[in-house]
Design a protein around this motif. Structure first.
Motif, PDB file in Angstrom:
ATOM      1  N   LEU A 123       0.811  -1.205   0.000  1.00  0.00           N
ATOM      2  CA  LEU A 123       0.000   0.000   0.000  1.00  0.00           C
ATOM      3  C   LEU A 123       0.852   1.268   0.000  1.00  0.00           C
ATOM      4  CD1 LEU A 123      -2.973   0.831   0.067  1.00  0.00           C
ATOM      5  CD2 LEU A 123      -2.806   0.947   2.547  1.00  0.00           C
ATOM      6  N   LYS A 124       1.953   1.263   0.753  1.00  0.00           N
ATOM      7  CA  LYS A 124       2.796   2.454   0.867  1.00  0.00           C
ATOM      8  C   LYS A 124       3.505   2.779  -0.449  1.00  0.00           C
ATOM      9  CE  LYS A 124       5.075   0.904   4.428  1.00  0.00           C
ATOM     10  NZ  LYS A 124       6.065   0.845   5.542  1.00  0.00           N
ATOM     11  N   ARG A 125       3.651   1.794  -1.336  1.00  0.00           N
ATOM     12  CA  ARG A 125       4.438   2.002  -2.551  1.00  0.00           C
ATOM     13  C   ARG A 125       3.585   2.142  -3.803  1.00  0.00           C
ATOM     14  NH1 ARG A 125       8.481  -2.554  -3.316  1.00  0.00           N
ATOM     15  NH2 ARG A 125       9.291  -1.049  -4.817  1.00  0.00           N
ATOM     16  N   LEU A 126       2.296   1.867  -3.694  1.00  0.00           N
ATOM     17  CA  LEU A 126       1.449   1.884  -4.889  1.00  0.00           C
ATOM     18  C   LEU A 126       0.885   3.274  -5.144  1.00  0.00           C
ATOM     19  CD1 LEU A 126      -0.548  -1.431  -4.310  1.00  0.00           C
ATOM     20  CD2 LEU A 126       1.507  -1.099  -5.682  1.00  0.00           C
ATOM     21  N   PRO A 127       0.868   3.710  -6.406  1.00  0.00           N
ATOM     22  CA  PRO A 127       0.315   5.043  -6.738  1.00  0.00           C
ATOM     23  C   PRO A 127      -1.208   4.988  -6.828  1.00  0.00           C
ATOM     24  CG  PRO A 127       1.132   3.989  -8.733  1.00  0.00           C
ATOM     25  CD  PRO A 127       1.456   3.051  -7.611  1.00  0.00           C
ATOM     26  N   LEU A 128      -1.864   4.895  -5.659  1.00  0.00           N
ATOM     27  CA  LEU A 128      -3.322   4.698  -5.621  1.00  0.00           C
ATOM     28  C   LEU A 128      -4.063   6.018  -5.509  1.00  0.00           C
ATOM     29  CD1 LEU A 128      -3.449   1.697  -3.112  1.00  0.00           C
ATOM     30  CD2 LEU A 128      -3.599   1.589  -5.610  1.00  0.00           C
ATOM     31  N   VAL A 129      -5.278   6.026  -6.049  1.00  0.00           N
ATOM     32  CA  VAL A 129      -6.178   7.164  -5.870  1.00  0.00           C
ATOM     33  C   VAL A 129      -7.424   6.750  -5.091  1.00  0.00           C
ATOM     34  CG1 VAL A 129      -5.369   8.315  -7.963  1.00  0.00           C
ATOM     35  CG2 VAL A 129      -7.345   6.780  -8.092  1.00  0.00           C
ATOM     36  N   GLN A 130      -7.617   5.426  -4.930  1.00  0.00           N
ATOM     37  CA  GLN A 130      -8.760   4.922  -4.170  1.00  0.00           C
ATOM     38  C   GLN A 130      -8.398   3.602  -3.500  1.00  0.00           C
ATOM     39  OE1 GLN A 130     -11.969   4.492  -6.988  1.00  0.00           O
ATOM     40  NE2 GLN A 130     -12.858   6.488  -6.493  1.00  0.00           N
ATOM     41  N   LEU A 131      -9.055   3.360  -2.347  1.00  0.00           N
ATOM     42  CA  LEU A 131      -8.930   2.098  -1.637  1.00  0.00           C
ATOM     43  C   LEU A 131     -10.351   1.574  -1.430  1.00  0.00           C
ATOM     44  CD1 LEU A 131      -6.687   0.367  -0.331  1.00  0.00           C
ATOM     45  CD2 LEU A 131      -7.135   1.568   1.810  1.00  0.00           C
ATOM     46  N   LYS A 132     -10.649   0.445  -2.084  1.00  0.00           N
ATOM     47  CA  LYS A 132     -12.038  -0.032  -2.091  1.00  0.00           C
ATOM     48  C   LYS A 132     -12.299  -1.019  -0.954  1.00  0.00           C
ATOM     49  CE  LYS A 132     -14.090  -1.201  -6.016  1.00  0.00           C
ATOM     50  NZ  LYS A 132     -14.545  -1.998  -7.198  1.00  0.00           N
ATOM     51  N   ILE A 133     -13.442  -0.818  -0.303  1.00  0.00           N
ATOM     52  CA  ILE A 133     -13.970  -1.801   0.654  1.00  0.00           C
ATOM     53  C   ILE A 133     -15.047  -2.584  -0.082  1.00  0.00           C
ATOM     54  CG2 ILE A 133     -15.202  -2.130   2.819  1.00  0.00           C
ATOM     55  CD1 ILE A 133     -13.840   0.339   3.874  1.00  0.00           C
ATOM     56  N   GLY A 134     -14.855  -3.894  -0.225  1.00  0.00           N
ATOM     57  CA  GLY A 134     -15.713  -4.725  -1.059  1.00  0.00           C
ATOM     58  C   GLY A 134     -17.109  -4.918  -0.502  1.00  0.00           C
ATOM     59  N   ARG A 135     -17.983  -5.409  -1.381  1.00  0.00           N
ATOM     60  CA  ARG A 135     -19.403  -5.538  -1.032  1.00  0.00           C
ATOM     61  C   ARG A 135     -19.629  -6.504   0.131  1.00  0.00           C
ATOM     62  NH1 ARG A 135     -22.439  -5.587  -4.985  1.00  0.00           N
ATOM     63  NH2 ARG A 135     -20.963  -5.043  -6.620  1.00  0.00           N
ATOM     64  N   HIS A 136     -18.823  -7.552   0.260  1.00  0.00           N
ATOM     65  CA  HIS A 136     -19.042  -8.516   1.348  1.00  0.00           C
ATOM     66  C   HIS A 136     -18.792  -7.866   2.700  1.00  0.00           C
ATOM     67  CE1 HIS A 136     -19.637 -11.764  -1.446  1.00  0.00           C
ATOM     68  NE2 HIS A 136     -18.472 -11.535  -2.037  1.00  0.00           N
ATOM     69  N   MET A 137     -17.763  -7.035   2.780  1.00  0.00           N
ATOM     70  CA  MET A 137     -17.495  -6.339   4.030  1.00  0.00           C
ATOM     71  C   MET A 137     -18.567  -5.288   4.294  1.00  0.00           C
ATOM     72  SD  MET A 137     -13.983  -4.435   5.279  1.00  0.00           S
ATOM     73  CE  MET A 137     -13.056  -5.970   5.166  1.00  0.00           C
ATOM     74  N   VAL A 138     -18.979  -4.580   3.247  1.00  0.00           N
ATOM     75  CA  VAL A 138     -20.018  -3.550   3.387  1.00  0.00           C
ATOM     76  C   VAL A 138     -21.303  -4.159   3.931  1.00  0.00           C
ATOM     77  CG1 VAL A 138     -21.547  -2.007   2.109  1.00  0.00           C
ATOM     78  CG2 VAL A 138     -19.079  -1.978   1.669  1.00  0.00           C
ATOM     79  N   GLN A 139     -21.674  -5.343   3.423  1.00  0.00           N
ATOM     80  CA  GLN A 139     -22.913  -5.982   3.860  1.00  0.00           C
ATOM     81  C   GLN A 139     -22.834  -6.480   5.302  1.00  0.00           C
ATOM     82  OE1 GLN A 139     -25.832  -6.098   2.108  1.00  0.00           O
ATOM     83  NE2 GLN A 139     -24.728  -4.780   0.662  1.00  0.00           N
ATOM     84  N   ALA A 140     -21.598  -6.674   5.826  1.00  0.00           N
ATOM     85  CA  ALA A 140     -21.456  -7.278   7.154  1.00  0.00           C
ATOM     86  C   ALA A 140     -21.194  -6.277   8.266  1.00  0.00           C
ATOM     87  CB  ALA A 140     -20.329  -8.313   7.124  1.00  0.00           C
TER      88      ALA A 140
END
Length: 591
Positions: free
Chosen positions: A491-508
C-alpha cells in the motif's frame, strides 16, 4: 560382479551321480580359489536348487540314471523361459557335443579332461555369465526408469496406463468392476512457493508412502505428474453399488491417512487431498475417457471445499460439455459484438455523482443477458480474459471520450477492473497507453481497479507499470484489500487514488462488529496515506450513513442505482433522486 574376486564368488553347482567325479571337480575348483561350490547327485533337484540359488555355472554330467543331462537342460530352459541357461556339459561321449549345444549347453568338455582346460573353460563361462548378469541389471534399471517414478518409486504414467489396459481386459472377462481414482494434493503450489521445491519433494515421497498401505495387492498406485496421483483398484465386485462402496472406503482411508501432520525437514505441515473416482466395468470405455471422468470428479471435490472424495456422475460430463460450448460461444460472441458495457454510478460523501464502475455483460445468442460473474471464470480458464479485457478497456475509453464532450459528464471517472493475467503481461502499460491514444480518452478520468491478489507475483514489475501509467494521469484503485504486513508494504508504494472496501465487508459491517473494526482500520489507514476510501455494494441508507461517519468519500451500490447502459445509468440516477431527467448529474443525495 567384476574382476577375479567377482568370479571367485560366483555360485557353481556340480551335478553328477558319481561321488568320485564330484569330489574331483570340487577339489579342482576350490583349489583354483572358487568359494561358492556346491554339488548334488540328484538330477531331479537341479531346477529347484537353481531357482533358489541362481547359480552362475552348472557343471552337468550328461549320463545319469533316471533323468539324464539332456532332460535337465530342457527343464532349465523352461524355467529360464528360453533365456541363458549357465550349463557346461561334461561327458565321456565326444559325439554328444552338438546335441548338448543344441539342447542349451553353453560349453562342452569330454572326460577325461585336463585340469587346466577345465579351469580355463570355467573361467571363460563365468566371465560371460557375469557380463550377462551386469547387462541384465542395466536393462532392469532402464526398465525401472521407464516404468517407475524416480522421486517416489511409484508406477509412472506409462506403467499405470499399461496396468489400466490389463484391468479393463480382466474386468471384461470376469465382469468384476474396477475403479480409477484421481488424487491431487490441495494447495501444493503454495507449499512449493513458501518452503521450496525440495520440501515439496519430501511431501510427495511421504504421500506416496502413505498411499501404498491403503490398497490391496494387485492394485496400482502411480504418480501421474506433479502433485497428481492416480490409483487403480481392481476386483471390486460384480455389482456397481458394491464397487462404489468399496471405492469410497479406500478413498476415505486415503483422505484420513494423508490428513495426518507431516514432518517436512523439521517443518510440521498439515496437508489434505482431493479425490475423484470413476467406477467402470469391462473394456468398452476408452482409457482417455476414464481418466477424464476421474479428473472431472476430482475438480468437483476441490470446488466443494477440498479434502473430500467425489464419485463421477454423468451430470459432470454434461456440465463440462456445456462449459466448452460456452467457451466457443464466447470467442465468437466477441467477434459478433455480443458484449456490452454497463456502468454503476459512484457518488461522493456530499451526494454528488463523481464517476462509475464499468461492468461487462454478454448478450448471449441463446441464453440472453449474462452478468460477468457467470462467465469471467470461464474467460480466465479459456484464455479469453485478455481479448475480453482489451475490449472492456477500449469500450470504457470510448465512453470516457463521449462523456468528455458534455460539460455535465466531463468530470466523471470510469473504473475498469483489471485481472491478474492482464497485469502480468509485459506490455500492459504500453497497451493501455495505446488504447488511450487511439480513442483520445482523457487519461485522468480512467481508473484501473486491481485486486490485491494481482500483486502477489513480481511486485516490482507491477509497481513499475503502475507508475508508468500514473505519469500519464491514469488512476488506480486497490480492491479486496486486507490488513496485513504484505498488504501494508504494498500500500505504501502503490500510486493509488482509491482504496475499495468490497461488497461482502459492506454488507457485514452492521451485523458483525469485528468486520466493522476492520473497515474502520482500512479507511483510517487510507486516510493517513492520503488515499480516499470507496465503499462498494451499498444497499441501504444505514450502510451509507455508517461509512459517511467513518470518513469514506466515495460510494457505490444498488441503493443509488443498479448497473445499466451509460445513458440509462444517468437517466435512472437523475430520475430516482431528483425526479427530473434534465437536471445536472451532480445533485445532493440525502442520507
Amino acid at each position: 560382479m567384476s574382476g577375479d574376486n567377482g568370479l571367485l564368488d560366483a555360485g557353481i553347482l556340480i551335478v553328477d551321480d558319481r561321488d568320485a567325479n564330484v569330489k574331483l571337480l570340487e577339489y579342482l575348483l576350490q583349489g583354483a580359489g572358487y568359494r561358492c561350490v556346491s554339488a548334488t547327485h540328484d538330477p531331479y533337484a537341479v531346477c529347484q536348487l537353481h531357482s533358489t540359488h541362481h547359480y552362475d555355472l552348472i557343471l552337468l554330467d550328461l549320463q545319469m540314471p533316471g533323468m539324464d543331462g539332456f532332460q535337465v537342460m530342457n527343464a532349465l530352459k523352461d524355467m529360464e523361459h528360453g533365456s541363458y541357461a549357465p550349463v557346461m556339459a561334461i561327458t565321456v561321449q565326444a559325439d554328444y557335443k552338438l546335441r548338448a549345444l543344441a539342447a542349451g549347453a553353453q560349453d562342452f568338455i569330454v572326460k577325461p579332461f585336463e585340469a587346466a582346460e577345465l579351469l580355463s573353460r570355467v573361467h571363460n563361462m563365468l566371465e560371460v555369465r557375469l557380463k550377462y548378469r551386469q547387462l541384465e541389471k542395466t536393462v532392469n534399471t532402464l526398465q525401472s526408469f521407464a516404468l517407475y517414478d524416480a522421486l517416489t518409486g511409484l508406477a509412472n504414467r506409462r506403467l499405470l496406463l499399461d496396468r489400466l489396459q490389463q484391468s479393463r481386459l480382466a474386468s471384461e472377462r470376469t465382469r468384476s468392476h474396477c475403479a480409477l481414482m484421481f488424487l491431487d494434493i490441495d494447495r501444493f503450489k503454495q507449499l512449493n512457493d513458501t518452503l521450496g521445491h525440495d520440501v515439496g519433494d519430501v511431501l510427495l515421497r511421504q504421500v506416496s508412502q502413505r498411499l501404498l498401505p491403503c490398497v490391496q495387492e494387485g492394485d496400482c498406485v502411480s504418480r501421474f505428474g506433479g502433485d497428481e496421483f492416480v490409483v487403480l483398484l481392481n476386483a471390486l465386485g460384480h455389482e456397481s453399488a458394491e464397487a462404489e462402496a468399496q471405492a469410497r472406503k479406500v478413498a476415505n482411508k486415503m483422505l484420513d491417512a494423508l490428513s495426518q501432520t507431516y514432518d517436512l525437514n523439521d517443518h510440521a505441515y498439515d496437508s489434505t487431498l482431493s479425490a475423484g473416482v470413476v467406477v467402470f466395468l469391462g473394456d468398452q470405455e476408452p482409457v482417455s475417457d476414464l481418466l477424464r471422468k476421474a479428473d472431472l470428479a476430482m475438480y468437483r471435490a476441490k470446488s466443494q471445499g477440498r479434502n473430500i472424495m467425489c464419485l463421477f456422475d454423468q451430470q459432470m460430463l454434461l456440465e463440462l460439455q456445456a462449459h466448452e460450448t460456452l467457451a466457443v460461444d464466447m470467442r465468437q460472441g466477441l467477434l459478433d459484438e455480443e458484449f456490452v458495457l454497463h456502468c454503476q454510478i459512484q457518488l461522493n460523501a456530499q451526494g454528488r455523482a463523481v464517476g462509475a464502475e464499468a461492468q461487462v455483460l454478454w448478450h448471449h445468442a441463446r441464453q440472453g443477458l449474462m452478468s460477468a460473474d457467470t462467465f469471467m471464470g470461464l474467460a480466465e480458464e479459456s484464455g479469453m480474459v485478455l481479448p475480453l479485457g482489451r475490449w472492456a478497456l477500449q469500450a470504457a475509453c470510448q465512453q470516457l471520450l463521449a462523456w468528455a464532450q458534455d460539460p455535465q459528464t466531463a468530470a466523471l471517472t470510469l473504473a475498469v477492473n483489471i485481472g491478474a493475467s492482464q497485469l502480468a503481461q509485459a506490455d500492459f502499460a504500453d497497451s493501455v497507453a495505446s488504447v488511450l491514444a487511439q480513442t483520445g480518452a482523457p487519461a485522468a478520468q480512467l481508473i484501473l481497479v486491481l485486486a490485491e491478489g494481482a500483486l502477489v507475483n513480481d511486485v516490482e514489475a507491477v509497481i513499475l507499470k503502475m507508475n508508468t501509467l500514473r505519469a500519464l494521469g491514469v488512476g488506480f484503485c486497490l480492491d479486496d484489500f486486507r490488513v496485513g504486513v504484505p498488504s501494508l508494504a504494498h500500500l505504501k508504494r502503490l500510486p493509488l487514488v482509491q482504496l475499495k472496501i468490497g461488497r461482502h465487508m459492506v454488507q457485514a459491517v452492521l451485523i458483525d462488529e469485528s468486520v466493522a473494526v476492520i473497515a474502520r482500520a482500512i479507511l483510517a489507514l487510507g486516510f493517513s496515506l492520503g488515499v480516499p476510501g470507496l465503499a462498494e455494494g451499498i444497499s441501504t441508507a444505514a450502510q451509507r450513513h455508517f461509512f459517511v461517519g467513518l470518513g469514506c468519500q466515495v460510494f457505490q451500490g444498488d441503493f443509488f442505482g443498479a448497473a445499466a447502459a451509460p445513458a440509462d445509468m444517468l437517466a435512472q440516477y437523475q430520475h430516482k433522486w431528483l425526479g427530473n431527467a434534465n437536471t445536472n448529474v451532480n445533485p445532493q443525495v440525502q442520507p
